[in-house]
Design a protein around this motif. Structure first.
Motif, mmCIF file in Angstrom:
data_model
loop_
_atom_site.group_PDB
_atom_site.id
_atom_site.type_symbol
_atom_site.label_atom_id
_atom_site.label_comp_id
_atom_site.label_asym_id
_atom_site.label_seq_id
_atom_site.Cartn_x
_atom_site.Cartn_y
_atom_site.Cartn_z
ATOM 1 N N GLN A 289 0.778 -1.075 -0.070
ATOM 2 C CA GLN A 289 0.061 -0.045 -0.077
ATOM 3 C C GLN A 289 0.872 1.230 0.112
ATOM 4 O O GLN A 289 1.930 1.260 0.437
ATOM 5 C CB GLN A 289 -0.939 -0.076 1.360
ATOM 6 C CG GLN A 289 -1.895 -1.196 1.542
ATOM 7 C CD GLN A 289 -2.893 -1.090 0.234
ATOM 8 O OE1 GLN A 289 -3.391 0.012 0.070
ATOM 9 N NE2 GLN A 289 -2.973 -2.113 -0.476
ATOM 10 N N ARG A 292 -0.135 5.785 4.175
ATOM 11 C CA ARG A 292 -1.107 6.744 4.569
ATOM 12 C C ARG A 292 -0.760 8.213 4.481
ATOM 13 O O ARG A 292 -1.489 9.023 4.066
ATOM 14 C CB ARG A 292 -1.888 6.132 5.751
ATOM 15 C CG ARG A 292 -3.348 6.853 5.798
ATOM 16 C CD ARG A 292 -3.848 6.596 7.152
ATOM 17 N NE ARG A 292 -4.461 5.133 6.500
ATOM 18 C CZ ARG A 292 -5.379 3.879 7.246
ATOM 19 N NH1 ARG A 292 -5.593 4.456 8.520
ATOM 20 N NH2 ARG A 292 -5.688 3.080 6.770
ATOM 21 N N ASN A 296 -2.354 11.449 3.141
ATOM 22 C CA ASN A 296 -3.082 12.553 3.977
ATOM 23 C C ASN A 296 -2.864 13.818 3.789
ATOM 24 O O ASN A 296 -3.611 14.774 3.988
ATOM 25 C CB ASN A 296 -2.881 12.151 5.325
ATOM 26 C CG ASN A 296 -3.624 11.039 5.917
ATOM 27 O OD1 ASN A 296 -4.539 10.332 5.208
ATOM 28 N ND2 ASN A 296 -2.969 10.550 6.999
#
Length: 299
Positions: A289, A292, A296
């Motif tokens: 992935q 994050r 953000n």
């Protein structure tokens, strides 16, 4: 009268598949009345391999001629480390996701914790004869997918045929500013300064190695751009230098021109690694992935 020594159970059980069937059903039929929970325990403890790959998937579809191996010992020990996660493991390779802040291999201090030292200690828990061999590296502050060999022969095959075996290497980079071109190819020659250990880039041949980087912009605002980067060559610090070349250094990369560090780390992640397996020759691909905090920044 001496008692006869009891026969030891074999360390591994080998089972050949003869018809299409799900792994759970196959194991229940072959393991002498074992319960579903016991089979799930074998899978959870990574004691089941299908065609030399550890699997935990109970509904895996098996095909005729597949080979299922049950480890009857204490199983393939799980790695629990906050900086390193095993994505794939067979008898030839270990593919892991490395967190930022962890060296791939020691730069001189033998006591320093590295991805290599963590894996070396991990495989020895199963057998003291097990070894780990470095194939390639990621910078300390770069996160993402990295591969290690489990024997010297596989390491040699991978290193000597790297550009033929690797089919795709994709990174994501969070860079300063809004890029002018949605996609582009950067070509330059890279030469390392032996004193500063910094890589210098030249548009013409400076005696260094030619480096080719392809990028496309995935997301951007006035302050940042998220780029998907595919390497045609794999030179030291290549992406970091090329981002500086186009005036959009990677966030947090003071060495190569960054002014800000909004995510408190280097904004570079090795997202995907695809290659021909050095033994089976099948193409395998491992993807992680996008971190994050890279995303953000655009919310």
């Amino acid at each position: 009268m001496k008692r006869k020594p009891q026969a030891r159970a074999p360390k591994e059980t080998y089972l050949k598949v003869t018809e299409p069937i799900e792994l759970m059903t196959f194991l229940l039929s072959k393991m002498g009345g074992m319960s579903r929970n016991s089979v799930k325990s074998l899978l959870a403890h990574r004691q089941v391999m299908v065609n030399n790959k550890i699997t935990t998937q109970f509904n895996l579809a098996l095909q005729p001629e597949d080979l299922v191996v049950i480890n009857n010992g204490r199983g393939n020990i799980e790695l629990n480390h906050p900086k390193l996660k095993i994505i794939f493991e067979d008898e030839y390779l270990i593919v892991v996701e490395k967190k930022e802040g962890l060296l791939t291999v020691s730069t001189g201090n033998p006591d320093e914790t590295t991805a290599f030292s963590i894996l070396k200690n991990h495989v020895k828990k199963s057998s003291p004869d097990n070894r780990i061999y470095v194939v390639h590296r990621l910078d300390r502050e770069t996160s993402g997918v990295i591969m290690f060999a489990k024997n010297k022969e596989v390491q040699t095959i991978l290193q000597e045929n790297w550009h033929r075996i690797i089919t795709r290497r994709i990174y994501v980079a969070l860079v300063e500013g809004k890029v002018e071109k949605e996609q582009d190819t950067i070509v330059s020659w890279l030469l390392e300064n032996e004193k500063s250990l910094k890589i210098h880039s030249s548009a013409t041949d400076n005696g260094g190695q030619q480096a080719v980087t392809h990028y496309r912009c995935v997301r951007s605002n006035d302050n940042y751009s998220l780029l998907e980067i595919e390497l045609e060559t794999g030179r030291k610090n290549q992406i970091r230098v090329h981002m500086q070349d186009i005036g959009h250094p990677i966030v947090g990369d003071k060495k190569y021109g960054a002014n800000i560090s909004p995510i408190n780390r280097l904004g570079l992640h090795a997202r995907l690694l695809a290659f021909y397996h050095p033994v089976t020759t099948e193409v395998v691909s491992f993807e992680t992935q996008v971190p994050r905090n890279f995303l953000n920044i655009f919310h």
